[in-house]
Design a protein around this motif. Structure first.
Motif, PDB file in Angstrom:
ATOM      1  N   VAL A   1       0.837  -1.209   0.000  1.00 11.87           N
ATOM      2  CA  VAL A   1       0.000   0.000   0.000  1.00 11.87           C
ATOM      3  C   VAL A   1       0.867   1.252   0.000  1.00 11.87           C
ATOM      4  O   VAL A   1       0.569   2.241  -0.695  1.00 11.87           O
ATOM      5  CB  VAL A   1      -0.949  -0.020   1.215  1.00 11.87           C
ATOM      6  CG1 VAL A   1      -1.668   1.310   1.363  1.00 11.87           C
ATOM      7  CG2 VAL A   1      -1.955  -1.152   1.072  1.00 11.87           C
ATOM      8  N   ALA A   2       1.970   1.229   0.776  1.00 11.25           N
ATOM      9  CA  ALA A   2       2.855   2.390   0.818  1.00 11.25           C
ATOM     10  C   ALA A   2       3.485   2.650  -0.543  1.00 11.25           C
ATOM     11  O   ALA A   2       3.600   3.800  -0.989  1.00 11.25           O
ATOM     12  CB  ALA A   2       3.936   2.179   1.884  1.00 11.25           C
TER      13      ALA A   2
ATOM     14  N   LEU B   1       2.244   1.962  -3.394  1.00 11.71           N
ATOM     15  CA  LEU B   1       1.234   2.482  -4.317  1.00 11.71           C
ATOM     16  C   LEU B   1       0.781   3.898  -3.970  1.00 11.71           C
ATOM     17  O   LEU B   1       0.459   4.687  -4.857  1.00 11.71           O
ATOM     18  CB  LEU B   1       0.028   1.546  -4.338  1.00 11.71           C
ATOM     19  CG  LEU B   1       0.292   0.136  -4.901  1.00 11.71           C
ATOM     20  CD1 LEU B   1      -0.956  -0.716  -4.773  1.00 11.71           C
ATOM     21  CD2 LEU B   1       0.733   0.210  -6.363  1.00 11.71           C
ATOM     22  N   THR B   2       0.733   4.224  -2.685  1.00 14.23           N
ATOM     23  CA  THR B   2       0.178   5.522  -2.284  1.00 14.23           C
ATOM     24  C   THR B   2       1.219   6.626  -2.142  1.00 14.23           C
ATOM     25  O   THR B   2       0.860   7.808  -2.193  1.00 14.23           O
ATOM     26  CB  THR B   2      -0.563   5.377  -0.951  1.00 14.23           C
ATOM     27  OG1 THR B   2       0.341   4.854   0.035  1.00 14.23           O
ATOM     28  CG2 THR B   2      -1.746   4.436  -1.090  1.00 14.23           C
ATOM     29  N   LEU B   3       2.483   6.273  -1.949  1.00 15.29           N
ATOM     30  CA  LEU B   3       3.500   7.321  -1.781  1.00 15.29           C
ATOM     31  C   LEU B   3       3.617   8.240  -2.989  1.00 15.29           C
ATOM     32  O   LEU B   3       3.709   9.468  -2.825  1.00 15.29           O
ATOM     33  CB  LEU B   3       4.845   6.679  -1.444  1.00 15.29           C
ATOM     34  CG  LEU B   3       5.048   6.282   0.030  1.00 15.29           C
ATOM     35  CD1 LEU B   3       6.393   5.611   0.220  1.00 15.29           C
ATOM     36  CD2 LEU B   3       4.933   7.500   0.934  1.00 15.29           C
TER      37      LEU B   3
ATOM     38  N   LEU C   1       1.327   9.085  -5.146  1.00 18.61           N
ATOM     39  CA  LEU C   1       0.154   9.959  -5.156  1.00 18.61           C
ATOM     40  C   LEU C   1       0.237  10.995  -4.047  1.00 18.61           C
ATOM     41  O   LEU C   1      -0.094  12.175  -4.245  1.00 18.61           O
ATOM     42  CB  LEU C   1      -1.113   9.098  -5.003  1.00 18.61           C
ATOM     43  CG  LEU C   1      -2.441   9.848  -4.983  1.00 18.61           C
ATOM     44  CD1 LEU C   1      -2.664  10.578  -6.297  1.00 18.61           C
ATOM     45  CD2 LEU C   1      -3.593   8.861  -4.710  1.00 18.61           C
ATOM     46  N   LEU C   2       0.718  10.554  -2.871  1.00 23.17           N
ATOM     47  CA  LEU C   2       0.847  11.492  -1.756  1.00 23.17           C
ATOM     48  C   LEU C   2       1.888  12.561  -2.059  1.00 23.17           C
ATOM     49  O   LEU C   2       1.687  13.752  -1.741  1.00 23.17           O
ATOM     50  CB  LEU C   2       1.224  10.707  -0.494  1.00 23.17           C
ATOM     51  CG  LEU C   2       1.308  11.516   0.802  1.00 23.17           C
ATOM     52  CD1 LEU C   2      -0.040  12.140   1.136  1.00 23.17           C
ATOM     53  CD2 LEU C   2       1.781  10.633   1.952  1.00 23.17           C
TER      54      LEU C   2
ATOM     55  N   LYS D   1       0.406  15.047  -4.391  1.00 25.25           N
ATOM     56  CA  LYS D   1      -0.551  15.918  -3.720  1.00 25.25           C
ATOM     57  C   LYS D   1       0.166  16.969  -2.880  1.00 25.25           C
ATOM     58  O   LYS D   1      -0.217  18.146  -2.868  1.00 25.25           O
ATOM     59  CB  LYS D   1      -1.458  15.054  -2.823  1.00 25.25           C
ATOM     60  CG  LYS D   1      -2.626  15.804  -2.223  1.00 25.25           C
ATOM     61  CD  LYS D   1      -3.613  16.231  -3.285  1.00 25.25           C
ATOM     62  CE  LYS D   1      -4.833  16.913  -2.672  1.00 25.25           C
ATOM     63  NZ  LYS D   1      -5.781  17.382  -3.689  1.00 25.25           N
TER      64      LYS D   1
END
Length: 327
Positions: free
Chosen positions: A236-237, A239-241, A243-244, A247
């Motif tokens: 999850v990290a 995949l989301t890093l 995008l984070l 942002k």
């Protein structure tokens, strides 16, 4: 011949010899039966004859022989003319009835009197010992190893979680393999085991063996769950890093470099429309000709120049004004 000599000669001739009679070979003594865990042995003290090997024979008499076979005795073939002072009776004493046993010594043709056991022996009198037990913890499995004691024996095994002695569980084992599974243990918990033997043929049980306790291993499944959660968190990290990060960069961009506020005219109308509109105004200026006195034209031009700013100049048509002289 003197009477004394005749008497001595007759006594010598009538006295039994070691090779021809039984009186000079004593009967075995200290005859007893040793019986433990349904294995029965007859023992006796040896008859000593210097320089000779004494042999022994054993016979038994059961209830049937006493009451229905005229008090006959049955020889034990394994203990016939044996040199040992012990005889295994286990196979011959096969019923729970009263038995008599006897043994005699033999040296060549000479035989002693029978030595008989005192009283009767019943196999129910055997001494039963607790089983040899070993408790084993294999992961979360509670196992027990029991020594095989023969086909007559059953095992009553009690086991419980330590500290919960009121919740004892029981398992009866009629056939013993190398390892017996008792239960599944809770992770990290300690379990205790003890057992006793039971012989159905004589309806007797032994005392319990000493209690043995073992502890279950830690919960490996928790390590597995932790590893799976960690792997999922890492995925999850990953995949989301990105995008984070994107942002956060946008937030910093809007904080440090805010977007310019466009005039209402630019926001309401597209640039193409503004260009077309400017061209239309220019054409209108090209076509408009105003005739006014020269003094008024000069004043109007100065006023427009003072009021106009570089950012917000409106197209002027002053270049198209043609001042005329007043008459």
């Amino acid at each position: 011949m003197p009477p004394e000599l005749i008497c001595l000669l007759l006594c010598t001739l009538s006295a039994p010899s070691l090779s021809g009679g039984d009186a000079l070979l004593p009967a075995p003594q200290s005859i007893s039966i040793l019986s433990t865990n349904m294995k029965h042995f007859l023992t006796w003290s040896p008859v000593i004859v210097q320089g000779e090997t004494v042999r022994y024979s054993v016979e038994f008499q059961g209830e049937y022989e006493r009451e229905y076979a005229n008090g006959s005795w049955i020889p034990i073939s394994e203990c016939s003319l044996t040199t040992a002072t012990i005889c295994n009776l286990t196979e011959d004493i096969s019923a729970s009835v009263a038995y008599k046993l006897r043994v005699r010594a033999e040296l060549g043709a000479t035989r002693s009197q029978w030595g008989t056991t005192k009283g009767f022996f019943n196999r129910a009198m055997t001494s039963l010992t607790p089983p040899q037990l070993r408790a084993v913890a294999d992961g979360h499995h509670l196992l027990v190893e029991l020594a095989d004691m023969g086909p007559s024996f059953q095992f009553r095994v009690l086991y419980w979680r330590k500290g919960q002695e009121t919740r004892v569980q029981q398992k009866v084992l009629r056939e013993v393999s190398s390892v017996v599974h008792l239960d599944t243990m809770e992770a990290g918990a300690e379990y205790c085991v003890k057992a006793q033997t039971h012989v159905q043929a004589i309806n007797r049980s032994s005392s319990f063996s000493p209690t043995q306790c073992v502890r279950a291993q830690g919960d490996k499944s928790m390590w597995l769950v932790t590893a799976l959660i960690a792997s999922a968190g890492f995925a999850v990290a990953v995949l989301t890093l990105p995008l984070l990060a994107w942002k956060i960069s946008k937030i910093f961009q809007y904080s440090c470099c805010p977007a310019a506020v466009l005039p209402d005219t630019l926001e309401s109308e597209p640039p193409t429309q503004l260009i077309l509109r400017g061209r239309e105004e220019a054409e209108q200026c090209d076509l408009m000709v105003v005739v006014m006195p020269s003094e008024e034209a000069l004043q109007l031009w100065i006023q427009k120049a003072l009021q106009s700013s570089p950012e917000n100049q409106q197209p002027l048509c002053s270049s198209f004004l043609h001042p005329i002289k007043s008459k």
